[in-house]
Design an enzyme around this catalytic site. Sequence first.
Site, mmCIF file in Angstrom:
data_model
loop_
_atom_site.group_PDB
_atom_site.id
_atom_site.type_symbol
_atom_site.label_atom_id
_atom_site.label_comp_id
_atom_site.label_asym_id
_atom_site.label_seq_id
_atom_site.Cartn_x
_atom_site.Cartn_y
_atom_site.Cartn_z
ATOM 1 N N SER A 193 -8.281 9.174 -8.548
ATOM 2 C CA SER A 193 -9.037 9.341 -7.322
ATOM 3 C C SER A 193 -9.198 10.823 -7.089
ATOM 4 O O SER A 193 -8.223 11.569 -7.142
ATOM 5 C CB SER A 193 -8.269 8.700 -6.172
ATOM 6 O OG SER A 193 -8.988 8.828 -4.975
ATOM 7 N N GLU B 61 -7.877 0.852 -9.827
ATOM 8 C CA GLU B 61 -7.898 2.299 -9.636
ATOM 9 C C GLU B 61 -6.797 2.995 -10.438
ATOM 10 O O GLU B 61 -5.630 2.651 -10.346
ATOM 11 C CB GLU B 61 -7.723 2.604 -8.148
ATOM 12 C CG GLU B 61 -7.668 4.089 -7.855
ATOM 13 C CD GLU B 61 -7.313 4.400 -6.396
ATOM 14 O OE1 GLU B 61 -7.686 3.595 -5.520
ATOM 15 O OE2 GLU B 61 -6.677 5.432 -6.161
ATOM 16 N N ARG C 281 0.872 4.084 -13.374
ATOM 17 C CA ARG C 281 0.022 2.885 -13.419
ATOM 18 C C ARG C 281 -0.834 2.828 -14.685
ATOM 19 O O ARG C 281 -1.211 1.742 -15.132
ATOM 20 C CB ARG C 281 -0.886 2.844 -12.188
ATOM 21 C CG ARG C 281 -1.672 1.542 -12.088
ATOM 22 C CD ARG C 281 -2.653 1.548 -10.945
ATOM 23 N NE ARG C 281 -2.078 1.067 -9.696
ATOM 24 C CZ ARG C 281 -2.772 0.910 -8.574
ATOM 25 N NH1 ARG C 281 -4.072 1.222 -8.565
ATOM 26 N NH2 ARG C 281 -2.193 0.466 -7.483
ATOM 27 N N ARG D 68 5.832 5.612 -2.001
ATOM 28 C CA ARG D 68 4.974 4.909 -1.051
ATOM 29 C C ARG D 68 5.656 3.648 -0.542
ATOM 30 O O ARG D 68 6.222 2.893 -1.329
ATOM 31 C CB ARG D 68 3.635 4.574 -1.732
ATOM 32 C CG ARG D 68 2.982 5.844 -2.219
ATOM 33 C CD ARG D 68 1.561 5.693 -2.615
ATOM 34 N NE ARG D 68 1.072 7.011 -3.031
ATOM 35 C CZ ARG D 68 -0.122 7.243 -3.538
ATOM 36 N NH1 ARG D 68 -0.976 6.235 -3.687
ATOM 37 N NH2 ARG D 68 -0.480 8.464 -3.870
ATOM 38 N N ARG E 162 1.807 -1.891 -8.372
ATOM 39 C CA ARG E 162 2.000 -1.369 -7.020
ATOM 40 C C ARG E 162 3.491 -1.239 -6.782
ATOM 41 O O ARG E 162 4.192 -2.247 -6.611
ATOM 42 C CB ARG E 162 1.369 -2.341 -6.008
ATOM 43 C CG ARG E 162 1.256 -1.799 -4.599
ATOM 44 C CD ARG E 162 0.542 -2.789 -3.695
ATOM 45 N NE ARG E 162 -0.842 -2.989 -4.059
ATOM 46 C CZ ARG E 162 -1.847 -2.196 -3.653
ATOM 47 N NH1 ARG E 162 -1.596 -1.183 -2.872
ATOM 48 N NH2 ARG E 162 -3.069 -2.432 -4.028
#
Length: 427
Positions: free
Chosen positions: A351, A348, A391, A261, A276
Site C-alpha cells: 500500500s 493486499e 503476508r 495490530r 491477518r
Amino acid sequence: MIDLRQLRDDPERVRASQRARGADPGLVEAVLAADERRRASLQEFEKARAGQKARSREVSKAKGEEKQQLIAATRELAQRVKSLEAAADSAVEELGALARKLDNVVEDGAPAGGEDDYVVLREVGTRRDFDAEGFTPRDHLELGELLGAIDTERGAKVSGARFYYLTGAGARLELALLMCAVDTAVAHGFTPVITPTLVKPEVMAGTGFLGEHSDEIYRLEADDLYLVGTSEVALAGYHSGEIVDLSAGPLRYAGWSACYRREAGSYGKDTRGIIRVHQFHKVEMFSWCRVEEAHDEHLRLLGFEEEMLAKAGLPYRVIDVAAGDLGSSAARKYDCEAWVPTQGRFREVTSTSNCTTYQARRLDVRERDPHTPDGGNRHVATLNGTLATTRWIVAILENHQQQDGSVRVPEALRPYLGGIAVLPPVT
RNA sequence: GGAGGUGUCGCCUAGUCCGGUCUAUGGCGCCCGCCUGCUAAGCGGGUUUCGGGCUCAACCCCGAUCGCGGGUUCAAAUCCCGCCGCCUCCGCCA
C-alpha cells in the site's frame, strides 16, 4: 492537519474532498467560522497586551508615589489581559480541534466512494491453472506445516490467537524476503533504518493513526507508549520539528520493523494461517519531498513495489483506492494485491500513500521555501509504501507450490536462501 | 531507580546570583552592498521562529517565543512548582 490558508483560499476544493470521502462537507464552514473567531479573539488580546506592556514600561521609569499609583492603576488591565489571553487560547484550541477533524484533501483523479469503489489500474502476471496442472493447490498454512515453516498452534499456545511461529524454512524465507526488499530499496537510494517500535503519543497522533483507527493500536498504559503498526510512524517522527534540506531531491528511508495490530474489528475474518496477525515484519519505504514532487514520487514508490512483486514472482493487480477508504493522512493511495489461489481472489500485499503536507504539518517538518527570496519555511510532503511483509509468504507459498507439497523459491530470493531452489516438505 | 550538572535564535556564546530599555550580547555561518580585482583579506548593512494587522510581494507595526507546562508579579530568560531531554557518577539488570 490540512493547510488553513488553502482552506480559506479555496474552501470548495476541501468541500469536494469531503464529499468524495463521504465525510461532512459542512465541517468546512465550521472550521472557517472558528478561524474567524480565533483571529478576532487574538487581535483583542494582542491589543490589550500591547497596552499593558506600554504601561509596564512607564512603571519602570516612575518613582515613589507616582510609581505606586501606576502599579495600582495597571492591576485591573493585567486582569483583563489575562482573561483575554485565556479566551484567545481557547479559540485557538477550538479551531485546532475542528481542523483536526478534516482529513487530508483528496488528490484529483482519486475515485470517489467507499471501500468497494476502487478502480483496478492493471493486472500483471499470469495466474496458474491448477486444474490444467492436474492437482488441487494447498493453502499456505497446509504448505507451511508440510515445510515445517509455520506453526500457528504453538503461536496460539504461547501468545493467543493470531500469533504464530515461523520456523526453519519459514524463518529463512521471511529473512530472505525482507533482505531482498532492503537491498532493492538501497539500490534505489533509500537509507535502510531499523526503527523503534514503541513511540510517544504525539508521534502516533502526528501520523494520523489516533483518529478512527485508534482501537487498532496497542498501548502500553504504564509507560504511555504505543506499539507501532508500521515503521511509517517512527520514520515520520524521525525528522519531526526539523527543517530539512530537499535541494538535492527527496530524503528516502527504508524502515525495517516489527509491526503490531490489534485487529479489533476483524473477529472471524482470516482466522486461518498468517494472513491477518497481531505481529509481523515489514520493510517500508518513506520519502520526504517537496509538494510539487510528491505526485511523481508516489508513482515511483508504486514502481518499486511492483519491482518487488516481480522479484517474488507473484501475479498481482494494482488498485486506485477510493477516497472514502483512504486513511485520514492520505490524499491518494494505491494498493498492490497478490493473487491467492486457494482463496480465488487478490489480497493486499502493499500500500502506498501520498500524504502531501498533512503529516508534516502535524509533525512540523519544514524546508526553506525555494520560491521566496529570503527563505521562508514551508511544510514538506511525506509518502510511504510497502516493500515486503510477512503476508507475502502466503502468496509466495501458494503461487509457487508443486504437486508434492514442495515450494519453488523465486530466483531473486535464492541468493538470500543460500542458493536453495526448492523448499522440500519435512514430513 | 538515586545523586549532581546542564538546556538561551542554524551552531557556539553573554545574560540568570540581586525581576524593569533584555526591544536577548558577541562570534561563526549565511544573504545584500562596497572596496579590491580574479579561489584572499577588509568595510558597511541584514539574519530566531510562529502568528496577527493583510488578499500576492516588499516595507512597516503588534503579539508570542530563552527545553515544555503551570504559578507569583504592574512587569519573568531571571523567582517558585511540576515535567522532559542530554551529560557525569552510583545502584540494578541484560
